[in-house]
Design a protein around this motif. Structure first.
Motif, PDB file in Angstrom:
ATOM      1  N   ASP A  90       0.866  -1.182   0.000  1.00 54.82           N
ATOM      2  CA  ASP A  90       0.000   0.000   0.000  1.00 54.82           C
ATOM      3  C   ASP A  90       0.901   1.229   0.000  1.00 54.82           C
ATOM      4  OD1 ASP A  90      -1.800   2.040   0.436  1.00 54.82           O
ATOM      5  OD2 ASP A  90      -2.454   1.313   2.406  1.00 54.82           O
ATOM      6  N   VAL A  91       0.909   1.974  -1.101  1.00 51.94           N
ATOM      7  CA  VAL A  91       1.819   3.111  -1.229  1.00 51.94           C
ATOM      8  C   VAL A  91       1.540   4.214  -0.212  1.00 51.94           C
ATOM      9  CG1 VAL A  91       2.403   2.703  -3.641  1.00 51.94           C
ATOM     10  CG2 VAL A  91       0.409   4.096  -3.082  1.00 51.94           C
ATOM     11  N   ALA A  92       0.413   4.146   0.476  1.00 49.53           N
ATOM     12  CA  ALA A  92       0.114   5.125   1.522  1.00 49.53           C
ATOM     13  C   ALA A  92       0.927   4.848   2.789  1.00 49.53           C
ATOM     14  CB  ALA A  92      -1.382   5.116   1.845  1.00 49.53           C
ATOM     15  N   ARG A  93       1.456   3.636   2.904  1.00 51.49           N
ATOM     16  CA  ARG A  93       2.263   3.260   4.072  1.00 51.49           C
ATOM     17  C   ARG A  93       3.742   3.453   3.776  1.00 51.49           C
ATOM     18  NH1 ARG A  93       1.169  -2.628   6.084  1.00 51.49           N
ATOM     19  NH2 ARG A  93       2.563  -1.909   7.707  1.00 51.49           N
ATOM     20  N   SER A  94       4.523   3.511   4.825  1.00 58.30           N
ATOM     21  CA  SER A  94       5.977   3.564   4.689  1.00 58.30           C
ATOM     22  C   SER A  94       6.473   2.224   4.146  1.00 58.30           C
ATOM     23  CB  SER A  94       6.602   3.832   6.060  1.00 58.30           C
ATOM     24  OG  SER A  94       7.944   3.408   6.100  1.00 58.30           O
ATOM     25  N   PHE A  95       7.331   2.273   3.125  1.00 62.32           N
ATOM     26  CA  PHE A  95       7.854   1.030   2.561  1.00 62.32           C
ATOM     27  C   PHE A  95       8.708   0.300   3.590  1.00 62.32           C
ATOM     28  CE2 PHE A  95      10.802  -1.668   0.276  1.00 62.32           C
ATOM     29  CZ  PHE A  95       9.925  -2.375  -0.536  1.00 62.32           C
ATOM     30  N   LYS A  96       9.507   1.045   4.337  1.00 65.30           N
ATOM     31  CA  LYS A  96      10.375   0.417   5.344  1.00 65.30           C
ATOM     32  C   LYS A  96       9.533  -0.315   6.391  1.00 65.30           C
ATOM     33  CE  LYS A  96      14.138   1.341   8.572  1.00 65.30           C
ATOM     34  NZ  LYS A  96      15.013   2.347   9.159  1.00 65.30           N
ATOM     35  N   THR A  97       8.449   0.304   6.833  1.00 69.09           N
ATOM     36  CA  THR A  97       7.569  -0.332   7.810  1.00 69.09           C
ATOM     37  C   THR A  97       6.981  -1.613   7.238  1.00 69.09           C
ATOM     38  OG1 THR A  97       7.032   1.798   8.787  1.00 69.09           O
ATOM     39  CG2 THR A  97       5.499   0.012   9.216  1.00 69.09           C
ATOM     40  N   TRP A  98       6.535  -1.564   5.988  1.00 69.04           N
ATOM     41  CA  TRP A  98       5.963  -2.745   5.329  1.00 69.04           C
ATOM     42  C   TRP A  98       7.012  -3.849   5.223  1.00 69.04           C
ATOM     43  CZ3 TRP A  98       6.902  -4.849   0.308  1.00 69.04           C
ATOM     44  CH2 TRP A  98       5.969  -5.792  -0.119  1.00 69.04           C
ATOM     45  N   LEU A  99       8.222  -3.499   4.805  1.00 67.52           N
ATOM     46  CA  LEU A  99       9.296  -4.475   4.641  1.00 67.52           C
ATOM     47  C   LEU A  99       9.703  -5.088   5.986  1.00 67.52           C
ATOM     48  CD1 LEU A  99      11.414  -5.873   2.866  1.00 67.52           C
ATOM     49  CD2 LEU A  99      12.854  -3.845   3.143  1.00 67.52           C
ATOM     50  N   LEU A 100       9.830  -4.262   7.021  1.00 71.61           N
ATOM     51  CA  LEU A 100      10.192  -4.792   8.332  1.00 71.61           C
ATOM     52  C   LEU A 100       9.071  -5.638   8.936  1.00 71.61           C
ATOM     53  CD1 LEU A 100      12.196  -1.828   9.907  1.00 71.61           C
ATOM     54  CD2 LEU A 100      13.072  -3.940   8.889  1.00 71.61           C
ATOM     55  N   SER A 101       7.846  -5.357   8.576  1.00 77.06           N
ATOM     56  CA  SER A 101       6.725  -6.184   9.018  1.00 77.06           C
ATOM     57  C   SER A 101       6.834  -7.581   8.414  1.00 77.06           C
ATOM     58  CB  SER A 101       5.408  -5.521   8.614  1.00 77.06           C
ATOM     59  OG  SER A 101       4.319  -6.320   8.982  1.00 77.06           O
ATOM     60  N   ILE A 102       7.131  -7.637   7.127  1.00 85.45           N
ATOM     61  CA  ILE A 102       7.350  -8.938   6.460  1.00 85.45           C
ATOM     62  C   ILE A 102       8.508  -9.663   7.131  1.00 85.45           C
ATOM     63  CG2 ILE A 102       8.196 -10.003   4.322  1.00 85.45           C
ATOM     64  CD1 ILE A 102       6.577  -7.866   2.798  1.00 85.45           C
ATOM     65  N   THR A 103       9.565  -8.934   7.414  1.00 87.91           N
ATOM     66  CA  THR A 103      10.763  -9.518   8.018  1.00 87.91           C
ATOM     67  C   THR A 103      10.467 -10.077   9.402  1.00 87.91           C
ATOM     68  OG1 THR A 103      12.136  -7.947   6.794  1.00 87.91           O
ATOM     69  CG2 THR A 103      13.146  -9.041   8.690  1.00 87.91           C
ATOM     70  N   SER A 104       9.801  -9.303  10.245  1.00 85.78           N
ATOM     71  CA  SER A 104       9.534  -9.788  11.607  1.00 85.78           C
ATOM     72  C   SER A 104       8.591 -10.977  11.588  1.00 85.78           C
ATOM     73  CB  SER A 104       8.984  -8.673  12.494  1.00 85.78           C
ATOM     74  OG  SER A 104       7.708  -8.265  12.068  1.00 85.78           O
ATOM     75  N   ASN A 105       7.596 -10.970  10.714  1.00 80.52           N
ATOM     76  CA  ASN A 105       6.699 -12.125  10.622  1.00 80.52           C
ATOM     77  C   ASN A 105       7.451 -13.372  10.194  1.00 80.52           C
ATOM     78  OD1 ASN A 105       4.390 -10.772  11.473  1.00 80.52           O
ATOM     79  ND2 ASN A 105       3.871 -10.117   9.394  1.00 80.52           N
ATOM     80  N   HIS A 106       8.387 -13.220   9.254  1.00 81.58           N
ATOM     81  CA  HIS A 106       9.188 -14.367   8.827  1.00 81.58           C
ATOM     82  C   HIS A 106      10.062 -14.882   9.980  1.00 81.58           C
ATOM     83  CE1 HIS A 106      11.527 -17.079   6.434  1.00 81.58           C
ATOM     84  NE2 HIS A 106      12.640 -16.423   6.721  1.00 81.58           N
ATOM     85  N   CYS A 107      10.670 -13.962  10.724  1.00 81.20           N
ATOM     86  CA  CYS A 107      11.513 -14.368  11.865  1.00 81.20           C
ATOM     87  C   CYS A 107      10.680 -15.054  12.950  1.00 81.20           C
ATOM     88  CB  CYS A 107      12.249 -13.166  12.438  1.00 81.20           C
ATOM     89  SG  CYS A 107      13.549 -12.535  11.356  1.00 81.20           S
TER      90      CYS A 107
END
Length: 193
Positions: free
Chosen positions: A55-72
């Motif tokens: 969602d381009v309305a969100r911060s890309f870094k926040t979105w990416l770190l969310s994916i990362t933490s869920n994977h971890c």
């Protein structure tokens, strides 16, 4: 964003821009360098495969770190199901630069030992609590940002952090602490907020 249109060079620039933040999160969550490297690669693969969901309305870094933490968190849950230890120490080798601004061998050894103690403390937390602590104290995210990344409420994040700080303080008091010759606190905000 060109990466959303499938431009691989644009995504390569994203990887270059965020690789340190993603690796640091993986390392703090997983506690082992090789596994953190693997998790970092997997997080970027998952982000690339799910760019259409960004969602381009969100911060890309926040979105990416969310994916990362869920994977971890998934990796930590698999570890637990396989009855593997979460207490693997940090790698013992540290690269030292020859610059005078870099710490000497003695300070590097103390810093390495501190890092091992911090990781041991983090390893005692549940994966979701660990993610909240890492986001709050290593990345300085707000409660709202953490709640968004972990898909929960702000009050749940406050409860997790309170519970995690109490457990960390108890463990610290019980002896999982810094060597006696090092009087610097681990992170005053972590144990006192």
């Amino acid at each position: 964003m060109l990466a959303l249109e499938g431009n691989q060079d644009a995504f390569a620039e994203i990887v270059y821009s965020f690789q340190d933040a993603v690796y640091n999160l993986c390392y703090r969550m997983l506690g082992e360098g090789t596994e953190a490297e693997d998790a970092t690669q997997e997080a970027f693969i998952r982000a690339y495969n799910n760019l259409h969901r960004y969602d381009v309305a969100r911060s890309f870094k926040t979105w990416l770190l969310s994916i990362t933490s869920n994977h971890c968190i998934d990796r930590l849950r698999k570890r637990r199901m396989q009855y593997l230890s979460l207490d693997e120490p940090l790698p013992s080798g540290m690269a030292l630069a020859l610059s005078s601004d870099e710490p000497g061998p003695e300070q590097a050894a103390i810093d390495n030992e501190r890092g091992q103690h911090i990781q041991l403390l983090l390893n005692e937390l549940k994966p979701d609590d660990r993610a909240a602590v890492v986001y709050r104290y290593w990345y300085d995210y707000s409660y709202a940002e953490i709640a968004d990344m972990l898909e929960t409420t702000e009050s749940a994040i406050k409860s997790r952090l309170f519970r995690a700080r109490r457990l960390l303080a108890d463990l610290y008091q019980q002896g999982l602490n810094i060597p006696a010759d090092d009087d610097r606190p681990i992170n005053p905000r972590l144990l006192q907020e």
